[in-house]
Write a protein that holds these residues in place. Structure first.
Motif, PDB file in Angstrom:
ATOM      1  N   VAL A  34      23.024   7.533  78.435  1.00 13.58           N
ATOM      2  CA  VAL A  34      23.362   8.789  78.451  1.00 13.58           C
ATOM      3  C   VAL A  34      24.815   9.147  77.833  1.00 13.58           C
ATOM      4  O   VAL A  34      25.703   8.494  77.827  1.00 13.58           O
ATOM      5  CB  VAL A  34      23.342   9.787  79.653  1.00 13.58           C
ATOM      6  CG1 VAL A  34      21.797   9.622  80.066  1.00 13.58           C
ATOM      7  CG2 VAL A  34      24.283   9.578  80.644  1.00 13.58           C
ATOM      8  N   ALA A  35      24.719  10.304  77.225  1.00 13.77           N
ATOM      9  CA  ALA A  35      26.195  10.935  76.773  1.00 13.77           C
ATOM     10  C   ALA A  35      26.836  11.634  77.917  1.00 13.77           C
ATOM     11  O   ALA A  35      26.184  12.479  78.638  1.00 13.77           O
ATOM     12  CB  ALA A  35      25.986  12.048  75.415  1.00 13.77           C
ATOM     13  N   VAL A  36      27.990  11.410  78.066  1.00 10.43           N
ATOM     14  CA  VAL A  36      28.757  11.910  79.368  1.00 10.43           C
ATOM     15  C   VAL A  36      29.856  12.941  79.015  1.00 10.43           C
ATOM     16  O   VAL A  36      30.697  13.332  79.774  1.00 10.43           O
ATOM     17  CB  VAL A  36      29.313  10.735  80.022  1.00 10.43           C
ATOM     18  CG1 VAL A  36      28.285   9.623  80.536  1.00 10.43           C
ATOM     19  CG2 VAL A  36      30.357   9.919  79.378  1.00 10.43           C
ATOM     20  N   GLN A  37      29.644  13.459  77.900  1.00  9.82           N
ATOM     21  CA  GLN A  37      30.839  14.534  77.515  1.00  9.82           C
ATOM     22  C   GLN A  37      29.918  15.294  76.227  1.00  9.82           C
ATOM     23  O   GLN A  37      29.209  14.528  75.204  1.00  9.82           O
ATOM     24  CB  GLN A  37      31.914  13.864  77.083  1.00  9.82           C
ATOM     25  CG  GLN A  37      33.134  14.865  76.779  1.00  9.82           C
ATOM     26  CD  GLN A  37      34.407  14.261  76.459  1.00  9.82           C
ATOM     27  OE1 GLN A  37      34.770  13.044  76.962  1.00  9.82           O
ATOM     28  NE2 GLN A  37      35.238  14.819  75.793  1.00  9.82           N
ATOM     29  N   THR A  66      24.656   6.321  82.875  1.00  4.28           N
ATOM     30  CA  THR A  66      25.971   6.686  82.648  1.00  4.28           C
ATOM     31  C   THR A  66      26.176   6.158  81.332  1.00  4.28           C
ATOM     32  O   THR A  66      24.942   5.908  80.706  1.00  4.28           O
ATOM     33  CB  THR A  66      27.004   5.760  83.470  1.00  4.28           C
ATOM     34  OG1 THR A  66      28.440   5.770  83.152  1.00  4.28           O
ATOM     35  CG2 THR A  66      26.581   4.216  83.302  1.00  4.28           C
ATOM     36  N   SER A  67      27.330   6.178  80.587  1.00  5.25           N
ATOM     37  CA  SER A  67      27.414   5.571  79.290  1.00  5.25           C
ATOM     38  C   SER A  67      27.506   4.195  79.209  1.00  5.25           C
ATOM     39  O   SER A  67      28.018   3.461  79.844  1.00  5.25           O
ATOM     40  CB  SER A  67      28.621   6.332  78.335  1.00  5.25           C
ATOM     41  OG  SER A  67      28.882   5.432  77.101  1.00  5.25           O
ATOM     42  N   GLU A  74      20.725  15.060  78.531  1.00  8.88           N
ATOM     43  CA  GLU A  74      20.424  13.915  78.684  1.00  8.88           C
ATOM     44  C   GLU A  74      20.533  13.180  80.182  1.00  8.88           C
ATOM     45  O   GLU A  74      19.768  12.439  80.787  1.00  8.88           O
ATOM     46  CB  GLU A  74      21.410  12.933  78.025  1.00  8.88           C
ATOM     47  CG  GLU A  74      21.144  13.099  76.548  1.00  8.88           C
ATOM     48  CD  GLU A  74      21.909  12.296  75.570  1.00  8.88           C
ATOM     49  OE1 GLU A  74      22.499  11.417  76.063  1.00  8.88           O
ATOM     50  OE2 GLU A  74      21.967  12.301  74.269  1.00  8.88           O
ATOM     51  N   VAL A  75      21.361  13.645  81.004  1.00  7.58           N
ATOM     52  CA  VAL A  75      21.705  13.547  82.279  1.00  7.58           C
ATOM     53  C   VAL A  75      20.408  13.918  83.091  1.00  7.58           C
ATOM     54  O   VAL A  75      19.865  13.054  83.957  1.00  7.58           O
ATOM     55  CB  VAL A  75      23.071  13.656  83.153  1.00  7.58           C
ATOM     56  CG1 VAL A  75      22.886  13.596  84.495  1.00  7.58           C
ATOM     57  CG2 VAL A  75      24.184  13.104  82.118  1.00  7.58           C
ATOM     58  N   CYS A  83      25.381  16.306  76.819  1.00  8.27           N
ATOM     59  CA  CYS A  83      25.632  15.534  77.898  1.00  8.27           C
ATOM     60  C   CYS A  83      24.382  15.944  79.090  1.00  8.27           C
ATOM     61  O   CYS A  83      23.799  15.246  79.843  1.00  8.27           O
ATOM     62  CB  CYS A  83      26.837  15.850  78.649  1.00  8.27           C
ATOM     63  SG  CYS A  83      27.252  15.169  80.249  1.00  8.27           S
ATOM     64  N   ARG A 142      30.729   8.593  85.826  1.00  3.60           N
ATOM     65  CA  ARG A 142      31.568   9.007  84.502  1.00  3.60           C
ATOM     66  C   ARG A 142      32.969   8.762  84.994  1.00  3.60           C
ATOM     67  O   ARG A 142      33.329   9.216  86.260  1.00  3.60           O
ATOM     68  CB  ARG A 142      31.253  10.395  84.228  1.00  3.60           C
ATOM     69  CG  ARG A 142      32.089  10.669  82.644  1.00  3.60           C
ATOM     70  CD  ARG A 142      32.345  11.963  82.541  1.00  3.60           C
ATOM     71  NE  ARG A 142      33.000  12.231  81.279  1.00  3.60           N
ATOM     72  CZ  ARG A 142      33.992  12.289  80.723  1.00  3.60           C
ATOM     73  NH1 ARG A 142      34.885  11.717  81.632  1.00  3.60           N
ATOM     74  NH2 ARG A 142      34.455  12.606  79.757  1.00  3.60           N
ATOM     75  N   GLY A 157      29.671  18.875  81.622  1.00 12.05           N
ATOM     76  CA  GLY A 157      28.194  18.747  81.465  1.00 12.05           C
ATOM     77  C   GLY A 157      27.610  18.571  82.781  1.00 12.05           C
ATOM     78  O   GLY A 157      26.431  18.732  82.900  1.00 12.05           O
ATOM     79  N   ASP A 216      35.719  18.159  79.568  1.00 12.18           N
ATOM     80  CA  ASP A 216      34.999  16.981  79.565  1.00 12.18           C
ATOM     81  C   ASP A 216      33.733  16.854  80.604  1.00 12.18           C
ATOM     82  O   ASP A 216      32.949  16.079  80.317  1.00 12.18           O
ATOM     83  CB  ASP A 216      36.070  15.809  79.541  1.00 12.18           C
ATOM     84  CG  ASP A 216      36.966  15.978  78.432  1.00 12.18           C
ATOM     85  OD1 ASP A 216      36.906  16.536  77.441  1.00 12.18           O
ATOM     86  OD2 ASP A 216      38.305  15.386  78.828  1.00 12.18           O
TER      87      ASP A 216
END
Length: 518
Positions: free
Chosen positions: A183-186, A156-157, A193-194, A190, A220, A230, A227
């Protein structure tokens, strides 16, 4: 281009019109098209999509009558929030240009987005059906969550409220070791990275410096469809389906659904609910353990009571130890009383058997056997010497024959060797003959001792006597009563009873001296 048109006369192009190369014509067309359409927004359906190794994306935008070839360069493609897919209705922003190598025009897309939520939903349903057909959402692929994981990995972020909610809920229920993969969640970063985070947790070795998680949570907060897009990407779904570590999907709120929810082993409506699924309540476990311990102690007490009562019941049914020992002692006493008489009877029976066996062994038979053995031994001794001489002569003849075929310089050595071998053989033969003679002499002496021990003179020395009448041995009382005179032979002589005077006892004849067999 306008100059070309102006130079034409009423009857066609003038002979003095300037000439253009193909490249000049292509460049003029390129400048004209790019000048007129330097920024355009085109709405259409994505047709053919090509993804070469270069990283560029080649696609067609089409409607019901025409097709517009398009290209998305590699740098732009990496920044896109939504990748185009075939059949997706999009709005593309960019510029028109030409490709002189094939005399065609195309659109260079700088941004592309679905044409509304309806287009996204249509693309989502299409992708969901394709992935489901591959079996990525099958129920048999899903694994059970560990009851009490030692390490929990959270994707998660690190700066949002989601991670704080998860940590707070884990601390309230059952504190565990938590590893966070930020990670980037948006946005465009996203999905990759996930996917890297899920595969990275699975790649951690068992017993390494960084502990390998027993459970993963992908979390998230809520948001719009764009949004959360991802978590609908194919790369994320495949990473979740391939994970060897059980995975909980906690993306969005309870009403939000993404494709990772179908690929995960469990779906949580919120990140807080995911933490509740991950671990049990510690206090509830302690209370349950206390209850189980109380039940175990009570059951053990009841079991001991039952076994003690059962033992007491069985003990009352058993006889007293004195009763068991008395019968055995009585049997032992009776056996002890019968033992002396039984031993005496056994000795008498064995003595009788010995007397009967001794009567069968007669001295005359032993003498004959000793004489036979002596004659056989003497006969063999008489034959061994001539046979040995013949063997020596035969070997000597063979040695002479071989010596004639040998070279003179080798004859002496072979002769000496043969003589030595012959001497060894003769010594071995003589030793074997002497050993055989000794063995036979010992056997004859043993037989002579046996004959002397079994003769009736030895029986007389033990206190017995021989009764005769007329030279015949009297063995019954009736024969003795009918006899006119009896003669009794003792160890030291004979005694006559009735009729005739007793004769002087004759000395027991001694066996002749055997002498030496050699």
């Amino acid at each position: 281009m306008s100059d070309l048109i102006d130079d034409e006369g009423p009857d066609g192009p003038s002979p003095n019109s300037p000439e253009y190369t193909v490249s000049e014509i292509s460049g003029a067309v390129k400048r004209t098209v790019e000048g007129a359409f330097s920024h355009v927004r085109v709405r259409g359906e994505v047709g053919r999509v090509s993804l070469p190794r270069s990283g560029h994306i080649y696609l067609d935008l089409k409607d019901d009558r025409n097709v517009l070839a398009s290209v998305i360069w590699k740098g732009t493609a990496q920044r896109l929030a939504t990748r185009p897919e075939e059949g997706m209705e999009v709005i593309a922003t960019g510029r028109l240009t030409t490709f002189g190598g094939q005399s065609r025009y195309q659109m260079v897309i700088e941004d592309i987005a679905p044409a509304g939520v309806g287009a996204l939903m249509a693309m989502l349903e299409k992708r969901k059906a394709a992935l489901a057909a591959e079996g990525l959402f099958a129920a048999e692929r899903k694994r059970a969550l560990p009851y009490l994981p030692r390490v929990i990995g959270v994707v998660t972020s690190p700066s949002g409220a989601v991670i704080r909610d998860i940590l707070h809920r884990l601390g309230d229920r059952f504190p565990r070791h938590v590893l966070i993969w930020p990670v980037a969640v948006q946005g465009a970063a996203c999905a990759p990275e996930v996917a890297r985070a899920i595969r990275g947790f699975n790649a951690l070795p068992e017993g390494g410096a960084i502990p390998r998680p027993d459970l993963l949570i992908v979390a998230r907060g809520g948001g719009s469809l764009e949004d959360l897009w991802g978590f609908n990407e194919e790369i994320v779904v495949r990473a979740a389906a391939e994970s060897d570590i059980p995975l909980i999907s906690a993306v969005g709120h309870e009403t939000d659904t993404t494709l990772i929810d179908y690929a995960a082993d469990r779906r949580a409506p919120t990140p807080t609910a995911a933490a509740e699924m991950a671990v049990p309540v510690r206090l509830d476990l302690i209370a349950a353990l206390d209850g189980l311990e109380a039940r175990r102690s009570a059951a053990l007490g009841r079991l001991l009571t039952q076994r003690r009562q059962r033992l007491a019941d069985l003990a009352r049914a058993l006889p007293r130890p004195e009763t068991l020992l008395n019968f055995a002692a009585q049997r032992l006493d009776r056996a002890a009383e019968r033992l002396p008489a039984a031993l005496s009877a056994r000795v008498a029976r064995e003595r009788l058997r010995l007397s009967e066996a001794a009567a069968v062994l007669r001295p005359a038979a032993l003498r004959r056997r000793v004489a036979d053995e002596r004659r056989r031994t003497e006969d063999r001794a008489a034959r061994i010497a001539p046979a040995l001489d013949r063997l020596v002569r035969q070997r000597r003849a063979e040695l002479v024959a071989l010596s004639r075929r040998l070279r003179p310089e080798l004859l002496d050595r072979r002769t000496v060797s043969g003589q030595e071998a012959l001497a060894r053989l003769e010594a071995r033969l003589r030793a074997a003959l002497a050993s055989d003679f000794d063995r036979r002499r010992a056997r004859l002496e043993a037989l002579e001792r046996m004959r002397a021990g079994l003769s009736y003179q030895e029986t007389l020395r033990r206190g017995f006597a021989v009764v005769r009448s007329g030279g015949q041995v009297v063995t019954t009382r009736a024969s003795a009563e009918q006899a006119g005179a009896l003669e009794i032979e003792f160890q030291d002589g004979r005694l006559a009873i009735g009729g005739r005077p007793p004769r002087r006892a004759r000395k027991t004849e001694e066996p002749p001296e055997q002498g030496s067999l050699l």
